[in-house]
Design a protein around this motif. Structure first.
Motif, short mmCIF file in Angstrom:
data_model
loop_
_atom_site.label_atom_id
_atom_site.label_comp_id
_atom_site.label_asym_id
_atom_site.label_seq_id
_atom_site.Cartn_x
_atom_site.Cartn_y
_atom_site.Cartn_z
N TYR A 1 -2.21 4.82 5.03
CA TYR A 1 -2.31 3.95 6.19
C TYR A 1 -3.70 4.02 6.83
O TYR A 1 -4.25 3.02 7.27
CB TYR A 1 -1.26 4.34 7.24
CG TYR A 1 0.14 3.94 6.88
CD1 TYR A 1 0.42 2.66 6.44
CD2 TYR A 1 1.19 4.84 6.98
CE1 TYR A 1 1.71 2.29 6.10
CE2 TYR A 1 2.49 4.48 6.66
CZ TYR A 1 2.74 3.20 6.22
OH TYR A 1 4.00 2.83 5.89
N ASP B 1 1.48 -1.71 6.23
CA ASP B 1 0.14 -1.12 6.24
C ASP B 1 -0.24 -0.52 7.58
O ASP B 1 -0.88 0.54 7.64
CB ASP B 1 -0.91 -2.19 5.89
CG ASP B 1 -0.84 -2.62 4.44
OD1 ASP B 1 -0.14 -1.95 3.65
OD2 ASP B 1 -1.48 -3.63 4.09
N SER C 1 0.84 -1.20 0.00
CA SER C 1 0.00 0.00 0.00
C SER C 1 0.87 1.24 0.00
O SER C 1 1.95 1.26 0.60
CB SER C 1 -0.90 0.02 1.24
OG SER C 1 -1.76 -1.10 1.24
#
Length: 370
Positions: free
Chosen positions: A121, A296, A116
């Motif tokens: 986040y 993440d 990601s």
């Protein structure tokens, strides 16, 4: 059939048509601001309504009748067009407020198998429609504990009974999305109410172990490639469940311990053995899962008031221990070390920040960085 103009001249026009013609004459004269007294206008209207055609004769009467009949027809067509436009406009407003066919873009499986972006986040995308449907299925269950158990069993059975050939079916994606959202919502409610106990610990541990076993499912032959695809879907489910620190930290602990076990087993497995490709694939997918969870969620976990620092120290030590276990396999496959070094490097950068240094005990830090 007798000509309409002749009928008007003879005073045989239908009374409703006469009245419409009279009103059309009045409205037209007002619109065009023709010089006409109110008395004359009223007289003309009364004369048309009563069939008095004495003031209209010859060619003038025929041309006037045709002209006003044409205007009346045009006015009627204009009214019909306006009614149709109004209906279309009302339908458009209705469909804007109540869309008939809404195609919902589901973001649950975005970034499947990909890291990601660092700036995302805290982004949480939830399919509200899917969640409401799943909630309606469990409204009969009153206890939050039973809700958690039911949703966990539903998700695990879905993964255990699904075939790799059917992984693209929308039902698997929709149902797994619903179950994950429901599990996270139930855990959040239990955590906020201080209801975490050994029963919940047992349910979550069972969920992790069963999903991890399905993720490392032992398939052989031609099914291996298809199984790998399904394993990434199960990995993604564990990644999504790991957004909650209660689940995520336990996933990292269990997976890192499993990496150490598999690494030791690989030392005694013949590379030409049929079990070797399965173990190799399982190793890669587990290391990648840890990397996803750290990348993440680690920073967002640290901001939670209920963040378990003791569990943090436990799984961090387990990750470093797994890294040492893979060091023994470097002569066989150096890729394991490359992947794990990347995970450890990312973890070390996070733990080097002030927020984590204050959380960890000095002796734990000595073990990590000593």
């Amino acid at each position: 059939m007798e000509n309409p103009a002749k009928q008007q001249a003879n005073g045989d026009l239908d009374p409703s048509l006469k009245l419409a013609l009279a009103l059309a004459i009045v409205k037209t004269r007002r619109r065009q601001k023709l010089p006409s007294s109110s008395a004359a206008t009223a007289a003309a209207a009364a004369a048309a309504a009563n069939g008095d055609s004495q003031g209209i004769s010859g060619d003038n009467s025929k041309s006037d009748a045709i002209k006003w009949k044409t205007k009346a027809k045009q006015r009627k067509e204009e009214i019909l067009r306006l009614k149709e436009d109004l209906k279309i406009a009302e339908d458009g407003v209705y469909h804007d407020v109540f869309p008939q066919n809404v195609s919902c873009k589901c973001y649950f499986y975005d970034n499947l198998g990909q890291l990601s972006p660092k700036s995302e986040y805290d982004q949480q995308r939830i399919g509200d429609v899917l969640r409401r449907r799943f909630l309606r299925q469990d409204t009969a269950i009153e206890s939050e504990m039973e809700q958690l158990r039911a949703s966990v069993d539903f998700l695990v059975e879905l993964c255990e009974t699904s075939s790799p050939r059917e992984v693209e079916e929308s039902k698997f994606k929709n149902w797994s999305h619903q179950a994950v959202d429901f599990i996270l919502a139930t855990l959040k409610a239990l955590l906020s109410g201080g209801k975490i106990d050994e029963k919940i610990e047992s349910i979550v541990s069972s969920l992790i172990m069963r999903l991890m076993r399905r993720m490392c499912n032992e398939s052989q032959g031609e099914e291996l490639a298809e199984c790998n695809t399904f394993q990434f879907y199960v990995q993604h489910l564990m990644r999504k469940l790991g957004s909650d620190p209660y689940v995520g930290q336990r996933v990292i602990l269990s997976v890192s311990q499993r990496i150490s076990i598999v690494a030791e087993s690989l030392l005694f497995v013949d590379p030409f053995d049929g079990a070797f490709p399965k173990m190799h694939n399982c190793m890669y997918i587990m290391i990648q899962l840890i990397e996803f969870l750290i990348s993440d969620n680690l920073l967002s976990w640290s901001t939670r008031q209920d963040f378990d620092t003791k569990l943090l120290e436990e799984w961090v030590l387990s990750v470093f221990h797994a890294r040492k276990g893979l060091d023994l396999l470097e002569s066989r496959n150096s890729l394991y070390m490359l992947y794990m070094d990347r995970v450890v490097g990312d973890l070390t950068r996070h733990l080097g920040q002030d927020s984590f240094i204050k959380m960890l005990r000095p002796d734990a830090l000595d073990k990590l960085f000593g």
